[in-house]
Design a protein around this motif. Structure first.
Motif, PDB file in Angstrom:
ATOM      1  N   ARG A 134      81.283 108.350  34.203  1.00 43.05           N
ATOM      2  CA  ARG A 134      80.373 108.795  33.140  1.00 43.05           C
ATOM      3  C   ARG A 134      79.983 110.261  33.301  1.00 43.05           C
ATOM      4  NH1 ARG A 134      79.570 109.436  28.481  1.00 43.05           N
ATOM      5  NH2 ARG A 134      77.462 109.762  27.786  1.00 43.05           N
ATOM      6  N   CYS A 135      79.821 110.746  34.536  1.00 45.31           N
ATOM      7  CA  CYS A 135      79.445 112.155  34.740  1.00 45.31           C
ATOM      8  C   CYS A 135      80.502 113.093  34.169  1.00 45.31           C
ATOM      9  CB  CYS A 135      79.179 112.453  36.217  1.00 45.31           C
ATOM     10  SG  CYS A 135      80.599 112.295  37.321  1.00 45.31           S
ATOM     11  N   LEU A 136      81.771 112.716  34.254  1.00 48.33           N
ATOM     12  CA  LEU A 136      82.839 113.542  33.694  1.00 48.33           C
ATOM     13  C   LEU A 136      82.821 113.469  32.174  1.00 48.33           C
ATOM     14  CD1 LEU A 136      85.300 115.357  33.788  1.00 48.33           C
ATOM     15  CD2 LEU A 136      86.706 113.299  34.138  1.00 48.33           C
ATOM     16  N   ASP A 137      82.713 112.277  31.625  1.00 44.55           N
ATOM     17  CA  ASP A 137      82.681 112.151  30.164  1.00 44.55           C
ATOM     18  C   ASP A 137      81.513 112.933  29.569  1.00 44.55           C
ATOM     19  OD1 ASP A 137      85.010 110.741  29.874  1.00 44.55           O
ATOM     20  OD2 ASP A 137      84.039 108.790  29.657  1.00 44.55           O
ATOM     21  N   ARG A 138      80.363 112.895  30.212  1.00 46.30           N
ATOM     22  CA  ARG A 138      79.203 113.668  29.721  1.00 46.30           C
ATOM     23  C   ARG A 138      79.508 115.158  29.709  1.00 46.30           C
ATOM     24  NH1 ARG A 138      75.909 110.273  32.818  1.00 46.30           N
ATOM     25  NH2 ARG A 138      75.811 111.855  34.430  1.00 46.30           N
ATOM     26  N   LEU A 139      80.113 115.648  30.783  1.00 52.73           N
ATOM     27  CA  LEU A 139      80.461 117.065  30.874  1.00 52.73           C
ATOM     28  C   LEU A 139      81.482 117.439  29.797  1.00 52.73           C
ATOM     29  CD1 LEU A 139      80.197 119.776  32.366  1.00 52.73           C
ATOM     30  CD2 LEU A 139      82.018 118.985  33.907  1.00 52.73           C
ATOM     31  N   LEU A 140      82.481 116.597  29.598  1.00 51.87           N
ATOM     32  CA  LEU A 140      83.500 116.872  28.574  1.00 51.87           C
ATOM     33  C   LEU A 140      82.900 116.855  27.177  1.00 51.87           C
ATOM     34  CD1 LEU A 140      86.547 114.828  29.935  1.00 51.87           C
ATOM     35  CD2 LEU A 140      85.965 117.234  30.328  1.00 51.87           C
ATOM     36  N   GLU A 141      81.991 115.931  26.933  1.00 49.65           N
ATOM     37  CA  GLU A 141      81.330 115.865  25.625  1.00 49.65           C
ATOM     38  C   GLU A 141      80.450 117.091  25.392  1.00 49.65           C
ATOM     39  OE1 GLU A 141      79.333 112.099  25.883  1.00 49.65           O
ATOM     40  OE2 GLU A 141      81.184 110.970  25.605  1.00 49.65           O
ATOM     41  N   LEU A 142      79.670 117.476  26.398  1.00 46.91           N
ATOM     42  CA  LEU A 142      78.773 118.632  26.272  1.00 46.91           C
ATOM     43  C   LEU A 142      79.525 119.934  26.039  1.00 46.91           C
ATOM     44  CD1 LEU A 142      76.150 117.898  29.073  1.00 46.91           C
ATOM     45  CD2 LEU A 142      75.694 118.068  26.618  1.00 46.91           C
ATOM     46  N   THR A 143      80.689 120.060  26.631  1.00 50.60           N
ATOM     47  CA  THR A 143      81.447 121.306  26.535  1.00 50.60           C
ATOM     48  C   THR A 143      82.477 121.288  25.411  1.00 50.60           C
ATOM     49  OG1 THR A 143      83.039 120.500  28.180  1.00 50.60           O
ATOM     50  CG2 THR A 143      81.175 121.828  28.986  1.00 50.60           C
TER      51      THR A 143
END
Length: 130
Positions: free
Chosen positions: A95-104
């Motif tokens: 989830r930490c990666l998906d959040r970062l990808l979504e934010l960027t």
């Protein structure tokens, strides 16, 4: 708060045209070049040995943390796979990666399949006549 010394583990398998990198720990500043150079080396070794690599899979089951430098490393891996005509898959994204990808705004770029109609670019150092 002081973060512990960064730990990144990589284990690579090559089977029938698929390179799988098992990633664990923290993908962050100070260790990202380890991932990029390992991927590049494995793609080049397979290519130099006459083996066609059609897919690179990064298994992120063990990924616990990623920062902006980790994202930059994944973007560089995508650039290298695209240049070689290799599909990239990010498996078991935390989830930490998906959040970062979504934010960027990079989720689609890093997770969408490479268009089949797109011809691979030449790898740096190659000329059109090679």
């Amino acid at each position: 708060m002081t973060r512990p010394v960064s730990r990144l583990s990589l284990r690579t398998e090559i089977q029938q045209g698929v390179v799988t990198v098992h990633l664990g720990g923290n993908l962050e500043y100070g260790v990202t070049e380890t991932l990029v150079s390992s991927v590049t080396e494995h793609l080049d070794l397979a290519r130099g040995g006459g083996h066609a690599v059609r897919q690179l899979r990064i298994d992120m089951t063990g990924l616990t943390y990623i920062d902006s430098m980790g994202l930059a490393a994944l973007l560089m891996v995508r650039r290298r796979t695209d240049a070689r005509g290799v599909d990239l898959r990010l498996d078991h994204r935390p989830r930490c990666l998906d959040r970062l990808l979504e934010l960027t705004g990079t989720l689609d770029h890093l997770t969408a399949p490479r268009p089949r109609s797109a011809a691979p670019d030449r790898v740096a150092g190659e000329s059109a006549g090679e």
